[in-house]
Design an enzyme around this catalytic site. Sequence first.
Site, PDB file in Angstrom:
ATOM      1  CB  ALA A   1     107.521  70.788  10.310  1.00 58.11           C
ATOM      2  CB  ALA A   2     109.372  65.074  11.452  1.00 51.77           C
TER       3      ALA A   2
ATOM      4  NE  ARG B   1      95.275  64.195  14.738  1.00 49.91           N
ATOM      5  CZ  ARG B   1      95.579  65.041  15.467  1.00 49.91           C
ATOM      6  NH1 ARG B   1      94.878  65.636  16.456  1.00 49.91           N
ATOM      7  NH2 ARG B   1      96.951  64.424  15.819  1.00 49.91           N
TER       8      ARG B   1
ATOM      9  N   GLY C   1     107.451  60.805  18.305  1.00 46.68           N
ATOM     10  CA  GLY C   1     107.296  61.462  19.660  1.00 46.68           C
ATOM     11  C   GLY C   1     108.133  63.263  18.803  1.00 46.68           C
TER      12      GLY C   1
ATOM     13  CG  ASN D   1     101.864  71.597  25.278  1.00 45.27           C
ATOM     14  OD1 ASN D   1     102.383  73.056  25.815  1.00 45.27           O
ATOM     15  ND2 ASN D   1     102.059  70.284  25.658  1.00 45.27           N
TER      16      ASN D   1
ATOM     17  CE1 TYR E   1      96.896  84.203 -27.519  1.00 44.95           C
ATOM     18  CE2 TYR E   1      98.207  84.007 -29.427  1.00 44.95           C
ATOM     19  CZ  TYR E   1      98.328  84.082 -28.196  1.00 44.95           C
ATOM     20  OH  TYR E   1      99.490  83.506 -27.890  1.00 44.95           O
TER      21      TYR E   1
ATOM     22  CE  LYS F   1      99.592  68.881  11.706  1.00 44.52           C
ATOM     23  NZ  LYS F   1      99.747  68.210  12.212  1.00 44.52           N
TER      24      LYS F   1
ATOM     25  CB  SER G   1      88.094  94.432 -37.940  1.00 40.28           C
ATOM     26  OG  SER G   1      87.861  95.867 -36.788  1.00 40.28           O
TER      27      SER G   1
HETATM   28  C1  UD1 Z   1     100.774  68.277  21.000  1.00 38.43           C
HETATM   29  C2  UD1 Z   1     101.202  67.833  22.294  1.00 38.43           C
HETATM   30  C3  UD1 Z   1     100.172  68.587  23.309  1.00 38.43           C
HETATM   31  C4  UD1 Z   1      99.507  70.447  22.694  1.00 38.43           C
HETATM   32  C5  UD1 Z   1      99.657  70.249  21.315  1.00 38.43           C
HETATM   33  C6  UD1 Z   1      99.426  71.155  20.856  1.00 38.43           C
HETATM   34  C7  UD1 Z   1     102.816  66.319  22.928  1.00 38.43           C
HETATM   35  C8  UD1 Z   1     103.425  64.947  23.384  1.00 38.43           C
HETATM   36  N1  UD1 Z   1     102.098  66.728  22.893  1.00 38.43           N
HETATM   37  O1  UD1 Z   1     100.443  67.312  20.970  1.00 38.43           O
HETATM   38  O2  UD1 Z   1     100.333  68.232  24.679  1.00 38.43           O
HETATM   39  O3  UD1 Z   1      98.771  70.740  23.873  1.00 38.43           O
HETATM   40  O4  UD1 Z   1     100.914  69.886  20.758  1.00 38.43           O
HETATM   41  O5  UD1 Z   1      99.041  71.896  19.525  1.00 38.43           O
HETATM   42  O6  UD1 Z   1     104.262  67.192  22.543  1.00 38.43           O
HETATM   43  N2  UD1 Z   1     105.939  66.108  15.464  1.00 38.43           N
HETATM   44  C9  UD1 Z   1     107.160  66.282  15.572  1.00 38.43           C
HETATM   45  N3  UD1 Z   1     107.820  64.790  15.203  1.00 38.43           N
HETATM   46  C10 UD1 Z   1     107.248  63.560  15.995  1.00 38.43           C
HETATM   47  C11 UD1 Z   1     105.692  63.963  16.520  1.00 38.43           C
HETATM   48  C12 UD1 Z   1     105.073  65.160  16.182  1.00 38.43           C
HETATM   49  O7  UD1 Z   1     108.469  67.018  14.164  1.00 38.43           O
HETATM   50  O8  UD1 Z   1     107.243  62.110  15.551  1.00 38.43           O
HETATM   51  C13 UD1 Z   1     105.916  67.238  14.908  1.00 38.43           C
HETATM   52  C14 UD1 Z   1     105.163  67.405  13.918  1.00 38.43           C
HETATM   53  O9  UD1 Z   1     104.528  67.783  12.970  1.00 38.43           O
HETATM   54  C15 UD1 Z   1     103.724  68.765  14.964  1.00 38.43           C
HETATM   55  C16 UD1 Z   1     104.651  69.050  16.281  1.00 38.43           C
HETATM   56  O10 UD1 Z   1     105.297  68.304  16.242  1.00 38.43           O
HETATM   57  O11 UD1 Z   1     104.137  69.953  13.887  1.00 38.43           O
HETATM   58  C17 UD1 Z   1     103.307  67.960  17.075  1.00 38.43           C
HETATM   59  O12 UD1 Z   1     102.572  67.197  17.004  1.00 38.43           O
HETATM   60  P1  UD1 Z   1     101.059  66.769  16.958  1.00 38.43           P
HETATM   61  O13 UD1 Z   1     101.277  65.441  16.351  1.00 38.43           O
HETATM   62  O14 UD1 Z   1     100.379  67.567  16.091  1.00 38.43           O
HETATM   63  O15 UD1 Z   1     101.260  67.032  18.741  1.00 38.43           O
HETATM   64  P2  UD1 Z   1      99.511  66.931  19.248  1.00 38.43           P
HETATM   65  O16 UD1 Z   1      99.019  65.514  19.362  1.00 38.43           O
HETATM   66  O17 UD1 Z   1      99.121  67.639  18.492  1.00 38.43           O
HETATM   67 MG    MG Z   2      98.943  69.234  16.397  1.00 39.48          MG
END
Ligand code: UD1
Ligand code: MG
Length: 475
Positions: A22-23, A28, A91, A183, A380, A35, A419
């Site tokens: 959740a980082a 978007r 990532g 995935n 009131y 988010k 009243s």
């Molecule tokens: C990711 C998957 C994709 C999958 C999809 C499902 C990867 C590379 N891709 O893509 O294969 O189909 O989820 O929803 O894993 N987050 C972090 N730190 C980061 C990046 C992301 O905590 O550095 C968290 C985001 O907050 C989010 C989750 O990881 O909750 C997924 O990240 P997001 O950027 O939504 O990945 P997708 O592009 O959707």
């Molecule tokens: Mg996603």
Amino acid sequence: MQSERSDLHKRNMAQFGVVILAAGLGKRMRSTRAKVLHCIAGQSLLTHVIRATQRLHPDRLVVVVGHQAEEVQRQCGGAGIEFALQRDQRGTGDAVRAAQPHFRDFIGDILIVCGDTPLLTTNTLMQFAQHHQEHQATLSVLTVCLDDPAQYGRIIRAHDGSVRKIVEARDATPEERKVREINSGIYCVRADFLFSALERLQPLNAQGEYYLTDIVAQAVTAGLSTHAVVTHDPNEVGGVNSREDLATMEKTRQQQLRSQWMDAGVTFEDPDTVYIDEEVTIGRDTIIGPNTQLKGKTNIGERCRIDGSVYIIDSKIGDDAHIRFSVVLTESELGNHTEVGPFAHLRGGAVLAPKAEIGNFVEVKKSHIGEHSKAKHLAYIGDAEIGRDSNIGAGTITCNYDGFHKHRTKIGDRVQVGSDTTLVAPITINDDVYIATATTVRHDVPAGALVFNVRQEQVREGWTAAKRAKEAAKK
Ligand code: UD1
Ligand code: MG
């Protein structure tokens, strides 16, 4: 659920952990708010995911935070929830690595989920984790087939059907992009393999990120048991990436909640127009009319009747209450057999004892209205305490604020407030008092007394005609 979870443990005598990612900011969403803090059914996306995983009773639950880490922790924290900080969002693989310090001395499986999948159910996660353990897998990934796989990572399988790797849409060949199995971002992985595989990740992809998805190919190459487990409900694993996704999932969740309450014995006259938050409860045989919003921690009793166009938040309604058309209730409590509305506003600690009645255009704030007492029209009532069997006449105002401080009004039992009465607080009106119409009461009134203001009524006959003639002469 608890017993099934115990089975998970017994099979391998190992621990079971959860990591929620959740980082990310969620670009978007075009929001200044992270988010995962956006809400569905009145609950943040992350809290939805936390609740679904908590019901698996994990030995450890770690949420990886980064963007607005403090705010996310403040809003989503709680007993048994640990937070790991991912300073830079490099990532999903890097994010899981940030959780590693929380898994020292941990032997077992880790379930990894994203914090932006609010419709995920405990049941699906449970079946997935059980499948993983029954097959003694090192790595399992949950997948789903979509008509439009869009930007999701693609599941690439060998001819024999075994999974080979995950390829992100951006990195996929045109052939790979045609794959409809995607995935979900949900994995179950043996901890020792997971953290060693994360060490070996390289950011060699279109985004220059450390992809968690790359550990699948690593497990396959190492000859470890790797499974792609297909689930059939795409709704459940869908991630929120845009406002449009948020709206779609809200709609789905609202439908689920309404079905759940209908199954529990609640009638909705026009279900599509009723909105219910996650923590709301509704008693059996309650009937809810159109355009009703039930928010926050609201509990509604049995056999209540809510006519419609009603907004209720953080309130408790007893049994057999009748809330008429167009009422707003915030942080209020209605006892059994109470009646409110139409067009009433109860807020900030308004409490109605059983059988009390509040009618049209009455506002009640931080006040207690005793059993069988009534304020039926245009009043009131603020910072007041009213005993039982008292009647508050039309146009009664508690003057609770002197511009500096709020003061309380106390009204006893069987009091008749005429009243157009103004009660200048602080003031106590004792039991059985009778306040005459149009009285301004400034001092405490002893029990059983009549109180009225001396004002002389004067009548000037013919005054109107004389006035009109005078005005006409000026023109
Ligand atoms: C990711 C998957 C994709 C999958 C999809 C499902 C990867 C590379 N891709 O893509 O294969 O189909 O989820 O929803 O894993 N987050 C972090 N730190 C980061 C990046 C992301 O905590 O550095 C968290 C985001 O907050 C989010 C989750 O990881 O909750 C997924 O990240 P997001 O950027 O939504 O990945 P997708 O592009 O959707
Ligand atoms: Mg996603």
